[in-house]
Design a protein around this motif. Structure first.
Motif, PDB file in Angstrom:
ATOM      1  N   ALA A 119       0.938  -1.180   0.053  1.00  0.00           N
ATOM      2  CA  ALA A 119      -0.018   0.063  -0.133  1.00  0.00           C
ATOM      3  C   ALA A 119       0.785   1.213  -0.044  1.00  0.00           C
ATOM      4  N   ALA A 120       0.360   2.235  -0.687  1.00  0.00           N
ATOM      5  CA  ALA A 120       1.160   3.494  -1.040  1.00  0.00           C
ATOM      6  C   ALA A 120       0.356   4.495  -1.482  1.00  0.00           C
ATOM      7  N   GLY A 121       0.758   6.077  -1.464  1.00  0.00           N
ATOM      8  CA  GLY A 121       0.314   6.577  -2.530  1.00  0.00           C
ATOM      9  C   GLY A 121      -0.348   7.924  -1.781  1.00  0.00           C
ATOM     10  N   GLN A 122      -0.416   8.037  -0.576  1.00  0.00           N
ATOM     11  CA  GLN A 122      -0.892   9.417   0.282  1.00  0.00           C
ATOM     12  C   GLN A 122       0.661   9.906   0.922  1.00  0.00           C
ATOM     13  N   ARG A 123       0.960  10.795   0.746  1.00  0.00           N
ATOM     14  CA  ARG A 123       2.451  11.612   1.308  1.00  0.00           C
ATOM     15  C   ARG A 123       3.530  10.628   1.313  1.00  0.00           C
ATOM     16  N   LEU A 124       3.826  10.281   2.575  1.00  0.00           N
ATOM     17  CA  LEU A 124       4.852   9.249   2.655  1.00  0.00           C
ATOM     18  C   LEU A 124       4.514   7.969   3.533  1.00  0.00           C
ATOM     19  N   ASN A 125       3.143   7.568   3.248  1.00  0.00           N
ATOM     20  CA  ASN A 125       2.718   6.396   3.580  1.00  0.00           C
ATOM     21  C   ASN A 125       3.168   5.046   2.891  1.00  0.00           C
ATOM     22  N   LEU A 126       3.593   4.081   3.508  1.00  0.00           N
ATOM     23  CA  LEU A 126       4.126   2.788   2.848  1.00  0.00           C
ATOM     24  C   LEU A 126       3.459   1.783   3.829  1.00  0.00           C
ATOM     25  N   ILE A 127       3.058   0.711   3.342  1.00  0.00           N
ATOM     26  CA  ILE A 127       2.699  -0.511   4.026  1.00  0.00           C
ATOM     27  C   ILE A 127       3.377  -1.519   3.542  1.00  0.00           C
ATOM     28  N   VAL A 128       3.896  -2.323   3.960  1.00  0.00           N
ATOM     29  CA  VAL A 128       4.850  -3.452   3.653  1.00  0.00           C
ATOM     30  C   VAL A 128       4.631  -4.746   4.441  1.00  0.00           C
ATOM     31  N   VAL A 129       4.546  -5.766   3.869  1.00  0.00           N
ATOM     32  CA  VAL A 129       4.300  -7.194   4.338  1.00  0.00           C
ATOM     33  C   VAL A 129       5.457  -7.848   4.234  1.00  0.00           C
ATOM     34  N   THR A 136       8.900 -14.099   9.804  1.00  0.00           N
ATOM     35  CA  THR A 136       7.726 -13.474  10.243  1.00  0.00           C
ATOM     36  C   THR A 136       6.725 -13.354   9.000  1.00  0.00           C
ATOM     37  N   PRO A 137       6.672 -14.331   8.163  1.00  0.00           N
ATOM     38  CA  PRO A 137       5.691 -14.127   6.959  1.00  0.00           C
ATOM     39  C   PRO A 137       4.266 -13.552   7.121  1.00  0.00           C
ATOM     40  N   GLY A 138       3.832 -12.561   6.338  1.00  0.00           N
ATOM     41  CA  GLY A 138       2.615 -12.093   6.635  1.00  0.00           C
ATOM     42  C   GLY A 138       2.548 -10.944   7.522  1.00  0.00           C
ATOM     43  N   ARG A 139       3.545 -10.723   8.548  1.00  0.00           N
ATOM     44  CA  ARG A 139       3.637  -9.593   9.481  1.00  0.00           C
ATOM     45  C   ARG A 139       3.471  -8.222   8.426  1.00  0.00           C
ATOM     46  N   VAL A 140       2.816  -7.270   8.767  1.00  0.00           N
ATOM     47  CA  VAL A 140       2.631  -6.021   8.368  1.00  0.00           C
ATOM     48  C   VAL A 140       3.295  -4.743   9.021  1.00  0.00           C
ATOM     49  N   GLY A 146       8.603   8.655   7.567  1.00  0.00           N
ATOM     50  CA  GLY A 146       9.678   7.829   8.109  1.00  0.00           C
ATOM     51  C   GLY A 146       9.764   7.255   9.673  1.00  0.00           C
ATOM     52  N   GLU A 147       8.601   6.975  10.000  1.00  0.00           N
ATOM     53  CA  GLU A 147       8.319   6.486  11.293  1.00  0.00           C
ATOM     54  C   GLU A 147       7.485   5.252  11.229  1.00  0.00           C
ATOM     55  N   GLU A 148       7.518   4.311  11.977  1.00  0.00           N
ATOM     56  CA  GLU A 148       6.844   3.386  12.411  1.00  0.00           C
ATOM     57  C   GLU A 148       5.517   3.794  12.888  1.00  0.00           C
ATOM     58  N   LEU A 149       4.453   3.539  12.273  1.00  0.00           N
ATOM     59  CA  LEU A 149       2.993   3.907  12.649  1.00  0.00           C
ATOM     60  C   LEU A 149       2.525   2.851  13.352  1.00  0.00           C
ATOM     61  N   ASP A 154      -0.962  -9.782  11.083  1.00  0.00           N
ATOM     62  CA  ASP A 154      -1.280  -9.990   9.501  1.00  0.00           C
ATOM     63  C   ASP A 154      -2.280  -8.774   8.947  1.00  0.00           C
ATOM     64  N   PHE A 155      -2.315  -9.162   7.815  1.00  0.00           N
ATOM     65  CA  PHE A 155      -2.982  -7.929   6.906  1.00  0.00           C
ATOM     66  C   PHE A 155      -4.301  -7.714   7.400  1.00  0.00           C
ATOM     67  N   GLN A 156      -5.260  -8.875   7.826  1.00  0.00           N
ATOM     68  CA  GLN A 156      -6.667  -8.563   8.235  1.00  0.00           C
ATOM     69  C   GLN A 156      -6.356  -7.448   9.215  1.00  0.00           C
ATOM     70  N   GLU A 157      -5.640  -7.787  10.374  1.00  0.00           N
ATOM     71  CA  GLU A 157      -5.424  -6.647  11.288  1.00  0.00           C
ATOM     72  C   GLU A 157      -5.146  -5.350  11.060  1.00  0.00           C
ATOM     73  N   CYS A 158      -4.252  -5.237   9.874  1.00  0.00           N
ATOM     74  CA  CYS A 158      -3.994  -4.018   9.385  1.00  0.00           C
ATOM     75  C   CYS A 158      -5.215  -3.359   8.656  1.00  0.00           C
ATOM     76  N   PHE A 159      -6.055  -4.218   8.118  1.00  0.00           N
ATOM     77  CA  PHE A 159      -7.149  -3.871   7.459  1.00  0.00           C
ATOM     78  C   PHE A 159      -7.957  -3.400   8.281  1.00  0.00           C
ATOM     79  N   ARG A 160      -8.082  -4.189   9.482  1.00  0.00           N
ATOM     80  CA  ARG A 160      -9.363  -3.753  10.435  1.00  0.00           C
ATOM     81  C   ARG A 160      -8.905  -2.573  10.970  1.00  0.00           C
ATOM     82  N   ARG A 161      -7.915  -2.155  11.345  1.00  0.00           N
ATOM     83  CA  ARG A 161      -7.319  -0.869  12.255  1.00  0.00           C
ATOM     84  C   ARG A 161      -7.576   0.439  11.078  1.00  0.00           C
ATOM     85  N   ILE A 162      -7.473   0.179   9.930  1.00  0.00           N
ATOM     86  CA  ILE A 162      -7.754   1.319   8.814  1.00  0.00           C
ATOM     87  C   ILE A 162      -9.036   1.555   8.734  1.00  0.00           C
TER      88      ILE A 162
END
Length: 181
Positions: A119-129, A136-140, A146-149, A154-162
Protein backbone atom coordinates in the motif's frame (compact mmCIF):
# COMPACT_ATOMS: atom_id res chain seq x y z
CA UNK A 1 -17.11 -16.16 12.37
CA UNK A 2 -14.79 -17.89 9.88
CA UNK A 3 -12.11 -16.11 7.84
CA UNK A 4 -14.35 -15.66 4.78
CA UNK A 5 -17.16 -14.14 6.84
CA UNK A 6 -14.67 -11.91 8.60
CA UNK A 7 -13.29 -10.53 5.32
CA UNK A 8 -16.78 -10.03 3.93
CA UNK A 9 -17.85 -8.17 7.07
CA UNK A 10 -14.73 -5.97 7.01
CA UNK A 11 -15.13 -5.15 3.33
CA UNK A 12 -18.82 -4.38 3.87
CA UNK A 13 -18.01 -2.05 6.75
CA UNK A 14 -15.31 -0.34 4.69
CA UNK A 15 -17.61 0.16 1.70
CA UNK A 16 -20.37 1.61 3.89
CA UNK A 17 -17.99 3.91 5.73
CA UNK A 18 -16.43 5.10 2.46
CA UNK A 19 -19.84 5.84 0.96
CA UNK A 20 -20.91 7.95 3.94
CA UNK A 21 -17.57 9.81 4.08
CA UNK A 22 -17.86 10.58 0.38
CA UNK A 23 -21.32 12.08 1.00
CA UNK A 24 -20.04 14.23 3.86
CA UNK A 25 -16.61 15.20 2.55
CA UNK A 26 -16.60 14.78 -1.24
CA UNK A 27 -13.47 16.91 -1.67
CA UNK A 28 -11.45 14.73 0.70
CA UNK A 29 -12.54 11.17 -0.06
CA UNK A 30 -12.39 9.23 -3.31
CA UNK A 31 -15.25 7.35 -4.87
CA UNK A 32 -13.58 3.96 -5.08
CA UNK A 33 -14.57 0.40 -4.40
CA UNK A 34 -12.44 -2.70 -3.99
CA UNK A 35 -11.64 -4.48 -7.23
CA UNK A 36 -13.28 -7.82 -7.94
CA UNK A 37 -11.63 -10.67 -6.08
CA UNK A 38 -9.03 -13.04 -7.49
CA UNK A 39 -9.41 -16.76 -7.82
CA UNK A 40 -7.17 -19.33 -6.23
CA UNK A 41 -6.06 -20.35 -9.73
CA UNK A 42 -5.25 -16.74 -10.63
CA UNK A 43 -3.15 -16.26 -7.50
CA UNK A 44 -1.30 -19.52 -8.09
CA UNK A 45 -0.54 -18.43 -11.67
CA UNK A 46 0.81 -15.09 -10.41
CA UNK A 47 2.92 -16.87 -7.78
CA UNK A 48 4.29 -19.29 -10.40
CA UNK A 49 5.13 -16.40 -12.73
CA UNK A 50 7.06 -14.54 -10.01
CA UNK A 51 8.35 -17.70 -8.32
CA UNK A 52 7.17 -16.52 -4.91
CA UNK A 53 4.19 -17.39 -2.77
CA UNK A 54 2.25 -14.36 -1.59
CA UNK A 55 2.37 -13.84 2.19
CA UNK A 56 -0.50 -15.24 4.26
CA UNK A 57 -3.17 -12.76 5.29
CA UNK A 58 -2.46 -10.48 2.36
CA UNK A 59 -3.03 -13.42 0.02
CA UNK A 60 -6.37 -14.04 1.76
CA UNK A 61 -7.35 -10.40 1.14
CA UNK A 62 -6.63 -10.80 -2.57
CA UNK A 63 -9.14 -13.65 -2.70
CA UNK A 64 -11.81 -11.10 -1.70
CA UNK A 65 -10.53 -7.92 -3.37
CA UNK A 66 -7.83 -7.39 -5.97
CA UNK A 67 -6.69 -4.18 -4.31
CA UNK A 68 -8.47 -0.93 -3.57
CA UNK A 69 -7.38 2.36 -5.11
CA UNK A 70 -7.45 5.43 -2.85
CA UNK A 71 -8.70 3.37 0.07
CA UNK A 72 -7.44 5.57 2.90
CA UNK A 73 -7.19 9.29 2.16
CA UNK A 74 -5.56 8.55 -1.20
CA UNK A 75 -3.46 5.57 -0.13
CA UNK A 76 -4.27 2.54 -2.24
CA UNK A 77 -3.99 -1.11 -1.26
CA UNK A 78 -2.20 -3.08 -3.94
CA UNK A 79 -3.68 -5.92 -5.91
CA UNK A 80 -2.13 -7.98 -8.67
CA UNK A 81 -2.08 -5.02 -11.14
CA UNK A 82 0.19 -3.07 -8.78
CA UNK A 83 2.32 -6.09 -7.91
CA UNK A 84 2.90 -6.39 -11.67
CA UNK A 85 4.22 -2.81 -11.70
CA UNK A 86 1.09 -0.72 -12.28
CA UNK A 87 -0.52 2.08 -10.28
CA UNK A 88 1.53 3.21 -7.29
CA UNK A 89 4.06 0.38 -7.53
CA UNK A 90 6.92 2.59 -8.76
CA UNK A 91 6.35 5.32 -6.13
CA UNK A 92 6.15 2.59 -3.46
CA UNK A 93 9.47 1.12 -4.63
CA UNK A 94 11.03 4.58 -4.61
CA UNK A 95 9.72 5.26 -1.11
CA UNK A 96 11.09 1.89 0.07
CA UNK A 97 14.51 2.79 -1.41
CA UNK A 98 14.37 6.24 0.20
CA UNK A 99 13.50 4.77 3.58
CA UNK A 100 16.36 2.31 3.13
CA UNK A 101 18.84 5.05 2.12
CA UNK A 102 17.79 7.22 5.06
CA UNK A 103 18.22 4.22 7.42
CA UNK A 104 14.57 4.36 8.45
CA UNK A 105 14.19 0.65 7.71
CA UNK A 106 17.29 -0.24 9.70
CA UNK A 107 16.05 1.83 12.64
CA UNK A 108 12.74 -0.04 12.74
CA UNK A 109 14.36 -3.40 12.07
CA UNK A 110 13.36 -4.10 8.46
CA UNK A 111 15.59 -5.61 5.81
CA UNK A 112 14.10 -4.30 2.54
CA UNK A 113 14.72 -7.68 0.88
CA UNK A 114 12.31 -9.27 3.38
CA UNK A 115 9.27 -7.15 2.53
CA UNK A 116 6.90 -6.32 -0.31
CA UNK A 117 5.12 -2.96 -0.53
CA UNK A 118 1.35 -3.53 -0.46
CA UNK A 119 0.00 0.00 0.00
CA UNK A 120 1.20 3.48 -0.83
CA UNK A 121 0.11 6.71 -2.34
CA UNK A 122 -0.62 9.28 0.32
CA UNK A 123 2.25 11.53 1.34
CA UNK A 124 4.95 9.31 2.78
CA UNK A 125 2.74 6.37 3.75
CA UNK A 126 4.02 2.92 2.92
CA UNK A 127 2.66 -0.40 4.11
CA UNK A 128 4.85 -3.46 3.66
CA UNK A 129 4.29 -7.15 4.32
CA UNK A 130 6.97 -9.68 5.19
CA UNK A 131 7.51 -12.16 2.37
CA UNK A 132 6.75 -15.85 2.67
CA UNK A 133 9.97 -17.60 3.63
CA UNK A 134 11.03 -14.95 6.17
CA UNK A 135 10.98 -15.41 9.93
CA UNK A 136 7.65 -13.53 10.19
CA UNK A 137 5.75 -14.16 6.93
CA UNK A 138 2.61 -12.06 6.64
CA UNK A 139 3.54 -9.55 9.34
CA UNK A 140 2.66 -6.01 8.24
CA UNK A 141 4.38 -2.71 9.02
CA UNK A 142 2.90 0.73 8.31
CA UNK A 143 5.49 3.48 7.91
CA UNK A 144 4.43 7.12 7.73
CA UNK A 145 6.79 10.06 7.28
CA UNK A 146 9.82 7.95 8.11
CA UNK A 147 8.43 6.49 11.34
CA UNK A 148 6.83 3.19 12.17
CA UNK A 149 3.16 3.97 12.65
CA UNK A 150 2.04 0.43 13.48
CA UNK A 151 2.96 -3.24 13.24
CA UNK A 152 0.39 -5.99 12.73
CA UNK A 153 0.55 -9.77 12.93
CA UNK A 154 -1.29 -10.06 9.61
CA UNK A 155 -2.95 -8.01 6.91
CA UNK A 156 -6.48 -8.54 8.19
CA UNK A 157 -5.49 -6.88 11.47
CA UNK A 158 -3.98 -3.97 9.49
CA UNK A 159 -7.08 -3.62 7.32
CA UNK A 160 -9.32 -3.76 10.39
CA UNK A 161 -7.30 -0.91 11.98
CA UNK A 162 -7.61 1.27 8.87
CA UNK A 163 -11.36 0.65 8.71
CA UNK A 164 -11.61 1.51 12.41
CA UNK A 165 -9.69 4.75 11.83
CA UNK A 166 -12.04 5.66 9.00
CA UNK A 167 -15.05 4.87 11.19
CA UNK A 168 -13.69 7.09 13.98
CA UNK A 169 -13.24 9.88 11.45
CA UNK A 170 -16.82 9.34 10.29
CA UNK A 171 -18.05 9.53 13.89
CA UNK A 172 -16.40 12.97 14.18
CA UNK A 173 -17.85 14.43 10.99
CA UNK A 174 -21.28 12.77 10.69
CA UNK A 175 -24.07 15.12 11.82
CA UNK A 176 -26.49 12.15 11.95
CA UNK A 177 -24.25 10.65 14.61
CA UNK A 178 -24.59 13.79 16.75
CA UNK A 179 -28.37 13.86 16.31
CA UNK A 180 -28.60 10.30 17.60
CA UNK A 181 -26.78 11.18 20.83
Amino acid sequence: MNASESWLALLGAAIGTNARLLELEPNIHSSTLPRVENTEEGLRAFEAEFDERLPPGYRDFLLFADGWEAFYFGMGIFGIPELRGGGNWSPAQELLRTYDDEEVLETIGIDPRDVIPIAAGQRLNLIVVYRSGTATPGRVVWIDSGEELARFDDFQECFRRIVSMKQRHLDRVDPADFAAQ
